[in-house]
Motif scaffolding. Structure first.
Motif, mmCIF file in Angstrom:
data_model
loop_
_atom_site.group_PDB
_atom_site.id
_atom_site.type_symbol
_atom_site.label_atom_id
_atom_site.label_comp_id
_atom_site.label_asym_id
_atom_site.label_seq_id
_atom_site.Cartn_x
_atom_site.Cartn_y
_atom_site.Cartn_z
ATOM 1 N N TYR A 48 0.865 -1.167 0.000
ATOM 2 C CA TYR A 48 0.000 0.000 0.000
ATOM 3 C C TYR A 48 0.907 1.224 0.000
ATOM 4 N N ALA A 49 0.643 2.202 -0.846
ATOM 5 C CA ALA A 49 1.549 3.347 -0.883
ATOM 6 C C ALA A 49 0.864 4.594 -1.404
ATOM 7 N N LEU A 50 1.282 5.738 -0.889
ATOM 8 C CA LEU A 50 0.965 7.026 -1.490
ATOM 9 C C LEU A 50 2.015 7.315 -2.552
ATOM 10 N N SER A 51 1.664 8.155 -3.517
ATOM 11 C CA SER A 51 2.613 8.423 -4.599
ATOM 12 C C SER A 51 3.821 9.219 -4.131
ATOM 13 N N SER A 52 3.736 9.857 -2.973
ATOM 14 C CA SER A 52 4.915 10.521 -2.423
ATOM 15 C C SER A 52 5.929 9.506 -1.906
ATOM 16 N N ASP A 53 5.482 8.272 -1.700
ATOM 17 C CA ASP A 53 6.360 7.203 -1.226
ATOM 18 C C ASP A 53 6.833 6.310 -2.366
ATOM 19 N N VAL A 54 5.904 5.891 -3.203
ATOM 20 C CA VAL A 54 6.216 5.029 -4.342
ATOM 21 C C VAL A 54 5.483 5.585 -5.555
ATOM 22 N N SER A 55 6.213 5.895 -6.597
ATOM 23 C CA SER A 55 5.628 6.483 -7.796
ATOM 24 C C SER A 55 4.702 5.493 -8.504
ATOM 25 N N PRO A 56 3.478 5.911 -8.844
ATOM 26 C CA PRO A 56 2.609 5.036 -9.639
ATOM 27 C C PRO A 56 3.261 4.648 -10.967
ATOM 28 N N LYS A 57 4.029 5.571 -11.546
ATOM 29 C CA LYS A 57 4.716 5.259 -12.810
ATOM 30 C C LYS A 57 5.688 4.100 -12.612
ATOM 31 N N TRP A 58 6.451 4.141 -11.524
ATOM 32 C CA TRP A 58 7.408 3.064 -11.255
ATOM 33 C C TRP A 58 6.683 1.729 -11.098
ATOM 34 N N LEU A 59 5.581 1.736 -10.359
ATOM 35 C CA LEU A 59 4.823 0.495 -10.165
ATOM 36 C C LEU A 59 4.289 -0.044 -11.491
ATOM 37 N N LEU A 60 3.728 0.847 -12.318
ATOM 38 C CA LEU A 60 3.174 0.409 -13.600
ATOM 39 C C LEU A 60 4.271 -0.090 -14.535
ATOM 40 N N GLN A 61 5.400 0.596 -14.562
ATOM 41 C CA GLN A 61 6.503 0.127 -15.406
ATOM 42 C C GLN A 61 7.033 -1.215 -14.920
ATOM 43 N N GLU A 62 7.084 -1.399 -13.608
ATOM 44 C CA GLU A 62 7.484 -2.691 -13.050
ATOM 45 C C GLU A 62 6.506 -3.780 -13.491
ATOM 46 N N CYS A 63 5.234 -3.438 -13.473
ATOM 47 C CA CYS A 63 4.195 -4.375 -13.897
ATOM 48 C C CYS A 63 4.382 -4.751 -15.370
ATOM 49 N N PHE A 64 4.522 -3.745 -16.235
ATOM 50 C CA PHE A 64 4.674 -4.004 -17.676
ATOM 51 C C PHE A 64 5.873 -4.904 -17.958
ATOM 52 N N THR A 65 7.015 -4.529 -17.393
ATOM 53 C CA THR A 65 8.247 -5.238 -17.742
ATOM 54 C C THR A 65 8.327 -6.630 -17.130
ATOM 55 N N SER A 66 7.503 -6.896 -16.129
ATOM 56 C CA SER A 66 7.497 -8.233 -15.523
ATOM 57 C C SER A 66 6.567 -9.193 -16.258
ATOM 58 N N ALA A 67 5.677 -8.662 -17.093
ATOM 59 C CA ALA A 67 4.652 -9.500 -17.734
ATOM 60 C C ALA A 67 5.264 -10.399 -18.806
ATOM 61 N N LYS A 68 4.830 -11.639 -18.808
ATOM 62 C CA LYS A 68 5.277 -12.609 -19.816
ATOM 63 C C LYS A 68 4.132 -13.062 -20.725
ATOM 64 N N ARG A 69 2.892 -13.042 -20.194
ATOM 65 C CA ARG A 69 1.765 -13.586 -20.959
ATOM 66 C C ARG A 69 0.682 -12.552 -21.258
ATOM 67 N N ASN A 70 0.320 -11.749 -20.254
ATOM 68 C CA ASN A 70 -0.859 -10.905 -20.420
ATOM 69 C C ASN A 70 -0.753 -9.617 -19.620
ATOM 70 N N ILE A 71 -1.171 -8.527 -20.243
ATOM 71 C CA ILE A 71 -1.385 -7.257 -19.546
ATOM 72 C C ILE A 71 -2.817 -6.839 -19.834
ATOM 73 N N SER A 72 -3.588 -6.614 -18.793
ATOM 74 C CA SER A 72 -4.965 -6.152 -18.936
ATOM 75 C C SER A 72 -5.147 -4.930 -18.051
ATOM 76 N N ALA A 73 -5.892 -3.936 -18.553
ATOM 77 C CA ALA A 73 -6.047 -2.723 -17.753
ATOM 78 C C ALA A 73 -7.338 -1.997 -18.078
ATOM 79 N N ALA A 74 -7.903 -1.382 -17.048
ATOM 80 C CA ALA A 74 -8.995 -0.422 -17.191
ATOM 81 C C ALA A 74 -8.387 0.947 -16.937
ATOM 82 N N ILE A 75 -8.599 1.869 -17.880
ATOM 83 C CA ILE A 75 -7.908 3.155 -17.838
ATOM 84 C C ILE A 75 -8.911 4.285 -18.005
ATOM 85 N N TYR A 76 -8.825 5.259 -17.115
ATOM 86 C CA TYR A 76 -9.632 6.467 -17.291
ATOM 87 C C TYR A 76 -8.927 7.445 -18.223
#
Length: 201
Positions: A48-76
Protein backbone atom coordinates in the motif's frame (compact mmCIF):
# COMPACT_ATOMS: atom_id res chain seq x y z
CA UNK A 1 30.19 47.88 16.18
CA UNK A 2 33.17 46.17 17.74
CA UNK A 3 34.47 42.76 16.75
CA UNK A 4 33.26 41.33 20.05
CA UNK A 5 29.74 42.66 19.50
CA UNK A 6 29.68 41.20 15.97
CA UNK A 7 30.81 37.86 17.37
CA UNK A 8 28.07 37.89 20.02
CA UNK A 9 25.45 38.84 17.41
CA UNK A 10 26.51 36.00 15.08
CA UNK A 11 26.37 33.51 17.97
CA UNK A 12 22.91 34.75 18.95
CA UNK A 13 21.60 34.40 15.38
CA UNK A 14 23.16 30.95 15.06
CA UNK A 15 21.48 29.88 18.31
CA UNK A 16 18.10 31.06 17.01
CA UNK A 17 18.54 29.13 13.76
CA UNK A 18 19.54 25.94 15.59
CA UNK A 19 16.61 26.30 17.98
CA UNK A 20 14.21 26.77 15.05
CA UNK A 21 15.47 23.67 13.24
CA UNK A 22 15.25 21.65 16.45
CA UNK A 23 11.65 22.79 16.89
CA UNK A 24 10.79 21.79 13.30
CA UNK A 25 12.44 18.42 13.78
CA UNK A 26 10.31 17.74 16.86
CA UNK A 27 7.18 18.47 14.81
CA UNK A 28 8.10 15.84 12.19
CA UNK A 29 7.58 12.10 12.59
CA UNK A 30 10.76 10.31 13.55
CA UNK A 31 10.27 7.69 10.85
CA UNK A 32 8.29 7.79 7.62
CA UNK A 33 7.72 4.32 6.25
CA UNK A 34 7.99 4.52 2.44
CA UNK A 35 5.39 1.82 1.91
CA UNK A 36 3.29 -0.44 4.09
CA UNK A 37 3.62 -4.19 3.75
CA UNK A 38 1.29 -6.96 4.74
CA UNK A 39 2.12 -10.62 4.30
CA UNK A 40 -0.61 -12.63 2.62
CA UNK A 41 -1.64 -16.18 3.45
CA UNK A 42 -0.01 -17.40 0.23
CA UNK A 43 3.31 -15.70 1.08
CA UNK A 44 2.70 -12.97 -1.48
CA UNK A 45 3.32 -9.35 -0.59
CA UNK A 46 0.65 -6.69 -0.63
CA UNK A 47 1.91 -3.13 -0.90
CA UNK A 48 0.00 0.00 0.00
CA UNK A 49 1.55 3.35 -0.88
CA UNK A 50 0.96 7.03 -1.49
CA UNK A 51 2.61 8.42 -4.60
CA UNK A 52 4.92 10.52 -2.42
CA UNK A 53 6.36 7.20 -1.23
CA UNK A 54 6.22 5.03 -4.34
CA UNK A 55 5.63 6.48 -7.80
CA UNK A 56 2.61 5.04 -9.64
CA UNK A 57 4.72 5.26 -12.81
CA UNK A 58 7.41 3.06 -11.25
CA UNK A 59 4.82 0.50 -10.17
CA UNK A 60 3.17 0.41 -13.60
CA UNK A 61 6.50 0.13 -15.41
CA UNK A 62 7.48 -2.69 -13.05
CA UNK A 63 4.19 -4.38 -13.90
CA UNK A 64 4.67 -4.00 -17.68
CA UNK A 65 8.25 -5.24 -17.74
CA UNK A 66 7.50 -8.23 -15.52
CA UNK A 67 4.65 -9.50 -17.73
CA UNK A 68 5.28 -12.61 -19.82
CA UNK A 69 1.76 -13.59 -20.96
CA UNK A 70 -0.86 -10.90 -20.42
CA UNK A 71 -1.38 -7.26 -19.55
CA UNK A 72 -4.97 -6.15 -18.94
CA UNK A 73 -6.05 -2.72 -17.75
CA UNK A 74 -9.00 -0.42 -17.19
CA UNK A 75 -7.91 3.15 -17.84
CA UNK A 76 -9.63 6.47 -17.29
CA UNK A 77 -6.88 8.57 -18.87
CA UNK A 78 -3.84 7.53 -20.92
CA UNK A 79 -1.42 10.43 -21.32
CA UNK A 80 1.99 9.57 -19.89
CA UNK A 81 4.55 9.09 -22.65
CA UNK A 82 7.01 7.17 -20.47
CA UNK A 83 4.35 4.56 -19.71
CA UNK A 84 3.50 4.30 -23.40
CA UNK A 85 7.16 3.82 -24.36
CA UNK A 86 7.74 1.18 -21.68
CA UNK A 87 4.60 -0.67 -22.75
CA UNK A 88 5.57 -0.47 -26.44
CA UNK A 89 9.12 -1.71 -25.80
CA UNK A 90 7.82 -4.57 -23.68
CA UNK A 91 5.31 -5.61 -26.34
CA UNK A 92 7.96 -5.53 -29.08
CA UNK A 93 10.37 -7.58 -26.98
CA UNK A 94 7.76 -10.25 -26.20
CA UNK A 95 5.68 -11.24 -29.24
CA UNK A 96 3.72 -13.73 -27.12
CA UNK A 97 2.51 -10.98 -24.76
CA UNK A 98 -1.19 -10.13 -25.10
CA UNK A 99 -2.60 -6.70 -24.26
CA UNK A 100 -6.23 -5.97 -23.41
CA UNK A 101 -7.34 -2.43 -22.56
CA UNK A 102 -10.66 -0.80 -21.74
CA UNK A 103 -10.23 2.97 -22.03
CA UNK A 104 -12.60 5.84 -21.30
CA UNK A 105 -13.22 7.29 -24.77
CA UNK A 106 -13.92 10.89 -23.71
CA UNK A 107 -10.48 11.33 -22.16
CA UNK A 108 -8.56 10.02 -25.18
CA UNK A 109 -6.88 12.73 -27.24
CA UNK A 110 -5.30 12.30 -30.68
CA UNK A 111 -1.88 11.55 -29.17
CA UNK A 112 -3.12 8.74 -26.95
CA UNK A 113 -5.17 7.30 -29.83
CA UNK A 114 -2.00 7.29 -31.95
CA UNK A 115 -0.23 5.42 -29.14
CA UNK A 116 -2.94 2.76 -29.14
CA UNK A 117 -2.59 2.36 -32.91
CA UNK A 118 1.16 1.92 -32.53
CA UNK A 119 0.60 -0.74 -29.89
CA UNK A 120 -1.76 -2.53 -32.26
CA UNK A 121 0.95 -2.52 -34.95
CA UNK A 122 3.36 -4.55 -32.83
CA UNK A 123 1.91 -7.80 -34.14
CA UNK A 124 0.99 -8.91 -30.63
CA UNK A 125 -2.54 -9.82 -29.66
CA UNK A 126 -3.68 -6.27 -28.81
CA UNK A 127 -7.36 -5.63 -28.12
CA UNK A 128 -8.77 -2.23 -27.16
CA UNK A 129 -12.29 -1.30 -26.14
CA UNK A 130 -13.55 2.26 -25.76
CA UNK A 131 -15.96 3.01 -22.94
CA UNK A 132 -18.55 5.45 -24.25
CA UNK A 133 -21.88 7.04 -23.50
CA UNK A 134 -24.73 4.81 -24.54
CA UNK A 135 -27.85 6.95 -24.32
CA UNK A 136 -28.56 6.25 -20.67
CA UNK A 137 -27.52 8.21 -17.61
CA UNK A 138 -25.70 5.43 -15.80
CA UNK A 139 -22.02 4.53 -15.84
CA UNK A 140 -21.25 6.97 -18.66
CA UNK A 141 -17.59 7.22 -17.66
CA UNK A 142 -15.18 4.43 -16.94
CA UNK A 143 -13.46 5.73 -13.82
CA UNK A 144 -12.08 2.37 -12.70
CA UNK A 145 -8.29 2.18 -12.68
CA UNK A 146 -6.48 -1.12 -12.44
CA UNK A 147 -3.75 -3.01 -14.24
CA UNK A 148 -3.03 -6.74 -14.20
CA UNK A 149 0.26 -8.18 -15.47
CA UNK A 150 0.12 -11.97 -15.17
CA UNK A 151 -0.20 -12.37 -11.38
CA UNK A 152 0.67 -8.78 -10.45
CA UNK A 153 -2.25 -6.43 -9.81
CA UNK A 154 -2.23 -2.67 -9.31
CA UNK A 155 -5.32 -0.78 -8.18
CA UNK A 156 -5.92 2.71 -6.88
CA UNK A 157 -6.54 6.29 -7.85
CA UNK A 158 -3.72 6.79 -10.36
CA UNK A 159 -4.35 7.25 -14.07
CA UNK A 160 -1.86 6.46 -16.83
CA UNK A 161 -1.38 10.23 -17.04
CA UNK A 162 1.33 12.80 -16.39
CA UNK A 163 -0.62 14.35 -13.50
CA UNK A 164 -0.76 10.99 -11.76
CA UNK A 165 2.74 9.86 -12.68
CA UNK A 166 4.81 13.04 -12.44
CA UNK A 167 3.91 14.00 -8.88
CA UNK A 168 1.21 16.59 -9.56
CA UNK A 169 -1.43 14.49 -7.80
CA UNK A 170 -1.22 12.61 -4.53
CA UNK A 171 -2.37 9.12 -5.48
CA UNK A 172 -2.93 5.91 -3.57
CA UNK A 173 -1.99 2.51 -4.95
CA UNK A 174 -2.45 -1.06 -3.83
CA UNK A 175 -0.29 -3.67 -5.53
CA UNK A 176 -0.25 -7.41 -5.12
CA UNK A 177 1.59 -10.45 -6.42
CA UNK A 178 -1.24 -12.77 -5.39
CA UNK A 179 -2.44 -15.07 -8.22
CA UNK A 180 -5.83 -15.28 -6.49
CA UNK A 181 -6.31 -11.51 -6.53
CA UNK A 182 -5.13 -11.36 -10.15
CA UNK A 183 -7.70 -13.99 -11.08
CA UNK A 184 -10.45 -11.99 -9.39
CA UNK A 185 -9.34 -8.87 -11.26
CA UNK A 186 -9.37 -10.71 -14.60
CA UNK A 187 -12.99 -11.50 -13.78
CA UNK A 188 -13.69 -7.79 -13.21
CA UNK A 189 -11.99 -7.05 -16.52
CA UNK A 190 -14.24 -9.56 -18.27
CA UNK A 191 -17.31 -7.81 -16.86
CA UNK A 192 -16.14 -4.43 -18.17
CA UNK A 193 -15.22 -5.98 -21.52
CA UNK A 194 -18.72 -7.36 -22.03
CA UNK A 195 -20.54 -4.25 -20.77
CA UNK A 196 -22.78 -2.49 -23.31
CA UNK A 197 -20.79 0.73 -22.81
CA UNK A 198 -17.67 -0.93 -24.25
CA UNK A 199 -17.09 -1.28 -27.99
CA UNK A 200 -14.01 -2.01 -30.13
CA UNK A 201 -11.71 0.96 -30.72
Amino acid sequence: MTTTMRYVLVLALASLVVARFASCARDQPAFVRPTAFRQGDDDSTFRYALSSDVSPKWLLQECFTSAKRNISAAIYKFGDEDLYKTLLQTMRARPQLALRLVVNEETMDSKSKDWLRELQKTGNDVQVMYWHRDGDDTYEKLHAKFTICDSMSIMGSANWSENSCEGNNMEFTFSSQSPEIAQEMYGVMDRLWSNHHASPA
